[in-house]
Enzyme design. Structure first.
Site, short mmCIF file in Angstrom:
data_model
loop_
_atom_site.label_atom_id
_atom_site.label_comp_id
_atom_site.label_asym_id
_atom_site.label_seq_id
_atom_site.Cartn_x
_atom_site.Cartn_y
_atom_site.Cartn_z
N ARG A 123 0.83 -1.22 0.00
CA ARG A 123 0.00 0.00 0.00
C ARG A 123 0.86 1.27 0.00
NH1 ARG A 123 -3.30 2.77 4.45
NH2 ARG A 123 -4.89 3.90 3.27
N ASN A 141 -3.00 8.93 4.65
CA ASN A 141 -1.78 8.30 5.16
C ASN A 141 -1.66 8.32 6.68
OD1 ASN A 141 -1.02 7.90 2.49
ND2 ASN A 141 0.24 9.76 2.40
N HIS A 176 -6.45 -5.67 -2.20
CA HIS A 176 -7.27 -5.78 -0.99
C HIS A 176 -7.58 -7.22 -0.63
CE1 HIS A 176 -8.72 -1.30 -1.24
NE2 HIS A 176 -7.46 -1.43 -0.89
N HIS A 187 0.56 4.46 -2.53
CA HIS A 187 0.40 5.84 -2.06
C HIS A 187 1.59 6.71 -2.46
CE1 HIS A 187 -3.08 5.48 1.02
NE2 HIS A 187 -3.25 4.65 0.01
C1 HEM Z 1 -9.07 1.59 -5.70
C2 HEM Z 1 -8.95 2.53 -4.79
C3 HEM Z 1 -8.50 2.23 -3.39
C4 HEM Z 1 -9.09 2.65 -2.26
C5 HEM Z 1 -10.33 3.52 -2.17
C6 HEM Z 1 -8.35 2.11 -1.16
C7 HEM Z 1 -8.64 2.35 0.17
C8 HEM Z 1 -8.04 1.70 1.22
C9 HEM Z 1 -8.36 1.91 2.59
C10 HEM Z 1 -9.40 2.89 3.11
C11 HEM Z 1 -7.60 1.08 3.32
C12 HEM Z 1 -7.61 0.94 4.84
C13 HEM Z 1 -6.76 2.03 5.44
C14 HEM Z 1 -6.87 2.12 6.93
O1 HEM Z 1 -7.56 1.34 7.55
O2 HEM Z 1 -6.23 2.99 7.50
C15 HEM Z 1 -6.79 0.33 2.42
C16 HEM Z 1 -5.91 -0.64 2.77
C17 HEM Z 1 -5.07 -1.27 1.88
N1 HEM Z 1 -4.93 -0.98 0.56
FE1 HEM Z 1 -6.14 0.15 -0.55
N2 HEM Z 1 -7.33 1.37 -1.65
C18 HEM Z 1 -7.37 1.42 -3.01
C19 HEM Z 1 -6.48 0.84 -3.88
C20 HEM Z 1 -5.38 0.12 -3.49
C21 HEM Z 1 -4.32 -0.28 -4.36
C22 HEM Z 1 -4.23 0.06 -5.84
C23 HEM Z 1 -3.44 -1.00 -3.61
C24 HEM Z 1 -2.15 -1.62 -4.02
C25 HEM Z 1 -1.81 -1.93 -5.24
C26 HEM Z 1 -3.98 -1.06 -2.27
C27 HEM Z 1 -3.45 -1.76 -1.23
C28 HEM Z 1 -3.96 -1.78 0.05
C29 HEM Z 1 -3.49 -2.69 1.08
C30 HEM Z 1 -2.49 -3.80 0.88
C31 HEM Z 1 -4.17 -2.35 2.24
C32 HEM Z 1 -3.97 -2.95 3.63
C33 HEM Z 1 -2.79 -2.26 4.27
C34 HEM Z 1 -2.42 -2.75 5.65
O3 HEM Z 1 -2.94 -3.74 6.13
O4 HEM Z 1 -1.55 -2.09 6.24
N3 HEM Z 1 -5.13 -0.33 -2.23
N4 HEM Z 1 -7.06 0.75 1.13
#
Ligand code: HEM
Length: 430
Positions: free
Chosen positions: A174, A206, A305, A178
């Site tokens: 992630r 972030n 995700h 970002h």
């Molecule tokens: C399509 C639009 C996307 C949205 C709206 C989105 C939104 C989010 C949100 C809200 C979270 C949780 C953050 C938190 O709880 O603080 C999250 C977690 C995550 N996102 Fe996304 N995301 C998107 C796309 C992506 C992309 C493109 C990737 C990587 C290629 C990604 C990888 C991840 C990962 C791996 C997590 C978990 C991180 C962790 O456990 O530390 N996301 N995302």
């Protein structure tokens, strides 16, 4: 910012360094577009529309907006205005310095056609790839002589971080997303705030959310010990994200290298460019399009995700107010994500196989168990339904598309050559 020159056949630039777009919308005529100057500008390019030149008027510079390789019709422009930049679509042209020229009369038109043909040949592999080139100005052998051990060091560092905590693989993945979505993959996200500098770490998407900075620090320290002042933090992050996916059971791919590190970062750009969990499908398509990524790239990348955790604050609305949600799933999530309070309570984004990089995410979407509103938008009767269905039944297709899309995301607007620097400490400029 460079401005369009007045119309004159003598001012038509060499098409070696200019791009010609043949717009799909018939309201527009072929237009010469200036690649961005080396310094990054927060505003869209100024363009000159041929129609005003050929009609004999003195052409006035106009600002048009481009999604991928397509000029947007006027009614779509305001939606994308804030973050539209050509260099985000075609990073390999970032260092070019040509200027825009209006096309005047038949001579200008002939030159434009010649240009169009020439550039079409140069660009055709990129256009076929759907936007951002896989490598652009980057190369697979960038450190072969300069730091041959770098890939092994990053892999070992990530292996130990993921062994200690599997979620860290998700967090690093992630972090890379970002980084790349905010002025390109330039490690800007890694810069710490100081009393006189506000960077991206405390931007809305972030703050208290992106994690793993110390993992990158530890890897960077080892890389510095092996090859001092040679490997950028941006490249380390690109390699670390690739290894994170693979260590969690996902695909691997070749990472193109040679990125350099930003000298600055922008909190407001981070707030503007990262999609939120309440986003609609149209917004997601537009925001990925802004980066030269196709809807298919977007749907594949969202498969990230399949791993990781999310805070209650990011899905509270979804589990109470959305209609397109499995009722049992919603009440299960409500147990640990109350109406008020508990903002930081965590839930797995993919409850089936939280720590495995697989295609269960898409199966969740089909059973209306997407955790974020934005996730479920990919399977809600819209344009991505068919692809979600395919990925849910074909893990190999998802893995292959994800790897390709990651390579394309990793090529967004890199700093190369003499731009930026190779930071010694990822948290601060040298
Ligand atoms: C399509 C639009 C996307 C949205 C709206 C989105 C939104 C989010 C949100 C809200 C979270 C949780 C953050 C938190 O709880 O603080 C999250 C977690 C995550 N996102 Fe996304 N995301 C998107 C796309 C992506 C992309 C493109 C990737 C990587 C290629 C990604 C990888 C991840 C990962 C791996 C997590 C978990 C991180 C962790 O456990 O530390 N996301 N995302």
């Amino acid at each position: 910012m460079r401005r369009a020159k007045p119309a004159s056949s003598a001012s038509i630039p060499s098409c070696k360094s200019c791009l010609v777009f043949a717009p799909t919308d018939h309201h527009y005529s072929p237009t010469l577009i200036c690649p961005p100057p080396p310094s990054r500008q927060p505003t869209p390019r100024a363009l000159v529309n041929r129609s005003s030149a050929s009609s004999g008027e003195h052409p006035t510079p106009r600002t048009l907006y481009i999604r991928g390789h397509t000029l947007l019709p006027p009614h779509q422009q305001p939606l994308l205005q804030s973050s539209f930049r050509l260099h985000q679509c075609l990073p390999q042209y970032r260092a070019s310095t040509c200027v825009v020229a209006a096309l005047a009369g038949s001579q200008g038109m002939a030159a434009a056609v010649r240009c169009l043909l020439t550039v079409a040949v140069v660009l055709s592999p990129l256009l076929a790839g759907g936007g951002v080139a896989a490598g652009g100005p980057l190369s697979t052998s960038f450190y072969s002589k300069r730091c041959p051990s770098v890939q092994g060091i990053v892999r070992a560092g990530m292996a130990s971080a993921v062994a200690a905590e599997r979620r860290m693989g998700a967090s690093i993945l992630r972090m890379f997303f970002h980084d790349c979505f905010v002025n390109g993959c330039d490690a800007s996200i890694l810069l710490d705030d100081t009393p006189t500098f506000t960077g991206e770490k405390n931007a809305g998407p972030n703050a208290n959310s992106v994690r793993g900075y110390e993992v990158i620090d530890a890897i960077k320290a080892q890389v510095e010990a092996a090859c001092n002042a040679t490997v950028s933090c941006a490249d380390i992050l690109a390699l670390a994200a690739r290894d994170a996916v693979n260590l969690l059971g996902g695909p691997t791919w070749t990472v193109y290298l040679g990125r350099r590190d930003a000298l600055t970062a922008s909190q407001s750009d981070a707030n503007a460019n990262l999609p939120g969990p309440g986003s609609s499908l149209a917004t997601l398509v537009a925001m990925f399009g802004n980066k030269g990524l196709s809807p298919r790239d977007m749907t594949a990348l969202s498969g990230a995700h399949t791993v990781g955790q999310a805070r209650c604050a990011t899905f509270r609305d979804r589990i109470r107010n959305d209609a397109n949600i499995n009722a049992t799933f919603a009440s299960l999530r409500q147990q640990t994500c109350p109406q008020a309070g508990g903002d930081g309570n965590l839930a797995p984004i993919d409850a089936q196989t939280t720590e495995a990089f697989d295609n269960a995410y898409y199966q969740n979407l089909m059973s209306r168990q997407g955790l974020f509103h934005s996730d479920q938008e990919l399977f809600n009767g819209g344009s991505q339904d068919a692809l979600v269905k395919k990925y849910s039944g074909n893990a190999g297709m998802f893995a292959a598309d994800f790897a390709k899309a990651m390579a394309r995301m990793g090529a967004i607007s890199p700093l190369t050559g003499t731009q930026g620097e190779v930071r010694l400490n990822c948290r601060k400029v040298n």
